[in-house]
Design an enzyme around this catalytic site. Structure first.
Site, PDB file in Angstrom:
ATOM      1  N   ASP A  16       0.984  -1.199   0.120  1.00 12.95           N
ATOM      2  CA  ASP A  16       0.043   0.107  -0.116  1.00 12.95           C
ATOM      3  C   ASP A  16       0.979   1.290   0.001  1.00 12.95           C
ATOM      4  OD1 ASP A  16      -2.485   1.433   0.278  1.00 12.95           O
ATOM      5  OD2 ASP A  16      -3.369  -0.298   1.286  1.00 12.95           O
TER       6      ASP A  16
ATOM      7  N   ASP B  34      -3.157   4.735  -2.230  1.00 11.04           N
ATOM      8  CA  ASP B  34      -4.137   5.245  -1.313  1.00 11.04           C
ATOM      9  C   ASP B  34      -4.457   6.589  -1.846  1.00 11.04           C
ATOM     10  OD1 ASP B  34      -5.302   5.029   1.359  1.00 11.04           O
ATOM     11  OD2 ASP B  34      -4.176   6.899   1.743  1.00 11.04           O
TER      12      ASP B  34
ATOM     13  N   GLU C 292      -6.578   3.957  -5.697  1.00 13.43           N
ATOM     14  CA  GLU C 292      -7.781   4.222  -4.954  1.00 13.43           C
ATOM     15  C   GLU C 292      -8.135   5.451  -5.104  1.00 13.43           C
ATOM     16  OE1 GLU C 292      -9.780   4.370  -0.692  1.00 13.43           O
ATOM     17  OE2 GLU C 292      -7.939   5.424  -0.978  1.00 13.43           O
TER      18      GLU C 292
ATOM     19  N   HIS D   2     -10.880  -2.836   3.489  1.00 15.94           N
ATOM     20  CA  HIS D   2     -11.067  -2.417   5.084  1.00 15.94           C
ATOM     21  C   HIS D   2     -11.782  -1.174   5.434  1.00 15.94           C
ATOM     22  CE1 HIS D   2      -8.234   0.183   3.082  1.00 15.94           C
ATOM     23  NE2 HIS D   2      -7.877   0.792   3.998  1.00 15.94           N
ATOM     24  N   ASP D   3     -12.391  -0.352   4.705  1.00 16.50           N
ATOM     25  CA  ASP D   3     -13.213   0.776   4.877  1.00 16.50           C
ATOM     26  C   ASP D   3     -14.397   0.433   4.787  1.00 16.50           C
ATOM     27  OD1 ASP D   3     -10.760   2.312   5.128  1.00 16.50           O
ATOM     28  OD2 ASP D   3     -10.569   2.712   2.966  1.00 16.50           O
TER      29      ASP D   3
HETATM   30  C1  NOJ Z   1      -8.102   5.206   2.390  1.00 19.45           C
HETATM   31  C2  NOJ Z   1      -7.724   4.133   3.162  1.00 19.45           C
HETATM   32  O1  NOJ Z   1      -8.083   3.102   2.636  1.00 19.45           O
HETATM   33  C3  NOJ Z   1      -8.283   4.779   4.274  1.00 19.45           C
HETATM   34  O2  NOJ Z   1      -8.250   3.435   5.454  1.00 19.45           O
HETATM   35  C4  NOJ Z   1      -7.637   5.802   5.208  1.00 19.45           C
HETATM   36  O3  NOJ Z   1      -8.322   6.131   6.256  1.00 19.45           O
HETATM   37  C5  NOJ Z   1      -7.495   6.945   4.306  1.00 19.45           C
HETATM   38  N1  NOJ Z   1      -7.264   6.517   2.647  1.00 19.45           N
HETATM   39  C6  NOJ Z   1      -6.541   7.730   4.500  1.00 19.45           C
HETATM   40  O4  NOJ Z   1      -5.316   7.293   4.034  1.00 19.45           O
END
Ligand code: NOJ
Length: 541
Positions: free
Chosen positions: A100, A196, A238, A312-313
């Site tokens: 990541d 990210d 992402e 994970h989000d």
């Molecule tokens: C996206 C990530 O997937 C998330 O977990 C994170 O809190 C934010 N970006 C900030 O890095």
């Protein structure tokens, strides 16, 4: 001769959230050696690539998405030697690994920021974003995106927590340092990156143009030229704020800036438009199908899709889009509908055994976004119960509870109390039990992936919705010159009658129950199947 396609188009990616995967050193926190001990489990599922959420040095304000040193491993996860050992074992097992890459921001404990905040003329000052006066931009984690720095009497900008200052991508020196760091990791032999919130690096703060900002293509192109160009790697960006059209441009086959991106249109359909993720709305399946249709059509033969329902989000897929009264059937149905499409499949740890979300007491939650939102909403006058309803539906800790390996204490994740509580359903829902069952979800995923790799239609076929305005059935047809598949997924707990007789010569490749006869079709609750037909090539040519 068939055209050779890039390896990552056929690959299946498995995301590991290291904190919650497997603890090997008895501290209640997952770690690199824990992952190493479970490579068979991953390999056996049919996985080609492991994506590791951040394991770099970090104060863990946002569980590692706040990096204080890109070149070190966080000791809670292990050592650099453990990391190298893991990379080498993943390769020995015939798999690849992507890391990541979090470069929109660092931790405020990164040496660059420690320097930058000392004085206005510090050489690192311009690595971050400073203003005398804040503007209206709000942080994703609640409250203003600006924090005052007493020593220098200016505000610094942070789109996430105040311990995650945004980097100033307009500074060429900073960009070169980042490219150098990226190259060091790639030279170590890793096979690519998940980038990210990379749609934010081209932002222009003063015009409030944040996601997909005016400099995005320029910086991605530069990063590509410095780091990715001559390497055979997978890069997945992402990009929560990017449109489907722009997804197609950025991954376009002629000059791809990234192999693929995570596009989020399907993820926001269960929220009230414009009110953010916590304002809940019932999902309309027709809207859901339309988004996938648009993605499939727009990127076809132009860019490349990634296929995901969770990470994970996001909440657990089966709790969000399936039905817990039909947990196994609906987990398989979701996988079938999703992975039957064109794109690279992503599995988030635990999805392969149908893990579910949690409804914890407030004190059990750990996620900074959830806790900040709770405080913020309470202050704004929301009721405790209403806030908790949103947290149950959307909170990020839903998918961050430890992987449930077996029914022993702490679900076989650790022999001590884990950093976050285990989902209380672990005695009935765990990998050991799932694998032992005849109708195991894990084995279904495995079979699905085997089929995907066997038939080229999955990476080549066109896409067409069948009964597009049906509110409970997700059915589509894919075709190549001499093959066709019909994918059926029911999102209903009722039996549904529908006419699919024109596909009655198709053969069932995979289903989550006894295959139904397409001549007289009644679709059982949460039924799914893929039917296949090979045209007689010679008859048509
Ligand atoms: C996206 C990530 O997937 C998330 O977990 C994170 O809190 C934010 N970006 C900030 O890095």
């Amino acid at each position: 001769m068939e055209k050779k396609i890039e390896w990552w188009k056929n690959a299946i990616v498995y995301q590991i959230y290291p904190l919650s995967f497997k603890d090997s050193n008895h501290d209640g926190i997952g770690d690199l050696n824990g992952i190493n001990s479970k490579l068979d489990y991953i390999k056996n599922l049919g996985i080609d690539v492991i994506w590791l959420s951040p394991v770099y040095q970090s104060p863990m304000d946002d569980n590692g998405y706040d990096i204080s040193d890109y070149k070190r491993i966080n000791p809670i996860f292990g050592t650099m030697e453990d990391m190298e050992n893991l990379v080498s074992n993943i390769h020995k097992n015939g798999m690849k690994i992507i890391m990541d890459l979090v470069v929109n921001h660092t931790s405020d404990e990164h040496q660059w920021f420690i320097e930058a905040k000392k004085s206005k003329d510090n050489p690192y000052r311009d690595y971050y974003i400073w203003r005398d006066q804040p503007n209206q931009i709000q942080s994703v984690f609640s409250g203003p995106a600006w924090t005052y720095n007493e020593a220098t009497k200016q505000y610094y900008f942070h789109l996430f927590s105040n311990k995650q200052p945004d980097l100033n991508w307009h500074n060429p020196k900073l960009r070169l340092e980042i490219y150098q760091m990226i190259n060091e990791w790639l030279d170590k032999g890793i096979d690519g990156f998940r980038l990210d919130v990379i749609d934010l690096i081209g932002k222009d703060i003063d015009s409030m143009s944040l996601s997909d900002g005016p400099y995005l293509n320029q910086y991605l192109q530069e990063m590509h030229d410095h780091c990715f160009k001559n390497r055979d790697i997978l890069t997945v960006g992402e990009m929560p704020g990017l449109s489907i059209k722009r997804a197609s441009e950025i991954t376009n086959q002629k000059n791809p800036l990234l192999s693929m991106i995570f596009q989020f249109s399907h993820i926001s359909l269960d929220e009230i438009p414009g009110q953010g993720k916590w304002a809940l709305k019932k999902l309309d399946l027709v809207e859901f199908k339309n988004v996938f249709n648009k993605l499939q059509q727009t990127l076809f033969e132009k860019g490349w899709n990634s296929l995901f329902l969770t990470n994970h989000d996001q909440p657990r897929a089966v709790s969000r889009f399936g039905n817990l009264s039909f947990r196994k059937k609906s987990s398989k149905m979701l996988a079938t509908v999703l992975y039957g499409m064109q794109g690279t499949p992503y599995v988030f740890q635990g999805e392969e055994i149908g893990m579910t979300g949690v409804q914890f007491e407030l004190s059990q939650y750990k996620d900074i976004e959830t806790l900040n939102m709770y405080r913020d909403h309470l202050q704004k006058g929301y009721k405790h119960d209403d806030i908790m309803t949103s947290i149950y539906a959307k909170g990020r800790d839903n998918s961050r509870t430890p992987l449930q390996w077996d029914d022993t204490q702490n679900a076989g994740f650790s022999d001590v109390q884990p950093w976050i509580d285990i989902n209380p359903n672990y005695k009935e829902l765990n990998a050991k039990k799932d694998l032992a069952e005849k109708d195991s979800i894990y084995n279904y995923f495995k079979e699905l992936f085997t089929i995907r790799k066997k038939y080229r239609i999955f990476d080549q076929g066109t896409f067409e919705l069948i009964y597009p305005s049906h509110h409970e059935l997700f059915i589509y047809l894919r075709k190549t010159k001499n093959e066709a598949i019909l994918v059926i997924g029911s999102f209903s707990e009722n039996r549904i009658e529908i006419d699919l007789s024109e596909y009655s010569q198709y053969q069932c490749l995979i289903t989550n129950e006894t295959p139904i006869d397409l001549k007289q079709t009644v679709i059982p609750p949460y039924y799914c199947a893929i039917y296949y037909k090979k045209e007689d090539y010679h008859a048509n040519h």
